[in-house]
Enzyme design. Structure first.
Site, PDB file in Angstrom:
ATOM      1  N   ASP A  39      -1.224  37.500 -22.678  1.00 54.01           N
ATOM      2  CA  ASP A  39       0.088  38.124 -22.845  1.00 54.01           C
ATOM      3  C   ASP A  39       0.109  38.922 -24.158  1.00 54.01           C
ATOM      4  O   ASP A  39      -0.741  38.706 -25.041  1.00 54.01           O
ATOM      5  CB  ASP A  39       1.156  37.036 -22.867  1.00 54.01           C
ATOM      6  CG  ASP A  39       2.538  37.586 -23.137  1.00 54.01           C
ATOM      7  OD1 ASP A  39       2.978  38.475 -22.392  1.00 54.01           O
ATOM      8  OD2 ASP A  39       3.176  37.128 -24.111  1.00 54.01           O
TER       9      ASP A  39
ATOM     10  N   ASP B  28       3.545  40.566 -26.119  1.00 56.73           N
ATOM     11  CA  ASP B  28       4.641  40.329 -27.054  1.00 56.73           C
ATOM     12  C   ASP B  28       4.939  38.840 -27.183  1.00 56.73           C
ATOM     13  O   ASP B  28       5.159  38.147 -26.193  1.00 56.73           O
ATOM     14  CB  ASP B  28       5.901  41.073 -26.606  1.00 56.73           C
ATOM     15  CG  ASP B  28       6.770  41.496 -27.778  1.00 56.73           C
ATOM     16  OD1 ASP B  28       6.563  40.963 -28.895  1.00 56.73           O
ATOM     17  OD2 ASP B  28       7.641  42.359 -27.602  1.00 56.73           O
TER      18      ASP B  28
END
Length: 259
Positions: free
Chosen positions: A10, A12
């Site tokens: 991932d 952010d």
């Protein structure tokens, strides 16, 4: 030997906070690079192109990245629609979204059309969303167009606080039509299947992220090991309440060994 042969990571909350870097994350990715372990950044954000994400990672965060190392929900949605059996031949799409979604849907199998010609309504985050777009999308779905959403994230982290996400717009269209969309992004299967395919279907992959509801559930629901890093959304208190825990949990990436 590394304990995992590929990483889905991932962005952010995991690699950075908005424009603010997470130093331990940068060093973690550098360790993967030095060990020649394949990885792919997998993001629910559909607003930016893979090239834009790669440029930001390289320039702002010191993580040299090519566009081939980024897989967005926009790309996953385009992959899904292009191969969908709902409509044979050319896929006619009424699109609500930003540059990342528009670029992803620029491909020979897909034609972007007005709402009255659409076989599909595809919705991502659109910061220029209007009542007119909501109305047109509603009409298209009422006529039988298939409703596809890049993601159902209700909020996005920013330096100012939690912003409304694509899911807030999707909820409006769902309310107006009474039709639930097919969701593409984490934690759903389509984006994970597309990401694993881009990594040549590794035998022992792991999903890495900061959000149990998206990143970790994506791994759990699709048969991957998971690594939750406590640098973003989910907290230890929240995870204690979960019946199914992440495979691994760390405060930050300095606590994680790739070997």
């Amino acid at each position: 030997m590394p304990q995992y042969d590929a990483y889905l990571i991932d962005l952010d909350g995991t690699i950075y906070h908005g424009k603010n870097p997470i130093p331990e994350a940068k060093r973690f990715v550098h360790r993967l690079q030095e060990a020649n372990i394949p990885y792919l950044f997998v993001t629910n954000n559909s607003t930016k192109t893979a090239e834009a994400f790669a440029e930001d990672l390289t320039r702002l965060h010191g993580i040299k990245t090519s566009k081939e190392q980024v897989y967005t929900s926009a790309m996953a949605t385009a992959d899904y629609v292009a191969s969908d059996s709902f409509k044979k031949g050319l896929k006619k799409v009424y699109l609500i979204g930003e540059a990342g979604l528009e670029e992803a849907f620029t491909r020979p199998e897909i034609q972007l059309v007005s709402y009255d010609q659409a076989d599909y309504v595809v919705m991502g985050l659109d910061r220029s969303f209007t009542y007119q777009k909501l109305m047109e999308a509603t009409f298209a779905i009422q006529r039988g167009a298939r409703f596809i959403a890049t993601n159902a994230d209700t909020n996005l982290p920013s330096e100012k606080g939690m912003l409304p996400g694509a899911g807030s717009l999707v909820a409006a269209l769902k309310t107006a039509t009474g039709v639930a969309p097919t969701i593409i992004a984490k934690p759903e299967a389509p984006i994970m299947q597309g990401a694993l395919k881009r990594l040549n279907n590794p035998k022992k992959p792991i999903m890495v992220g900061d959000n149990y509801q998206t990143d970790i559930l994506a791994g759990i629901q699709n048969g991957l090991a998971t690594l939750l890093v406590y640098t973003g959304v989910s907290t230890k208190e929240q995870i204690q309440q979960k019946e199914i825990k992440p495979t691994h949990e760390v405060e930050h990436f300095e606590q994680w060994s790739i070997k």
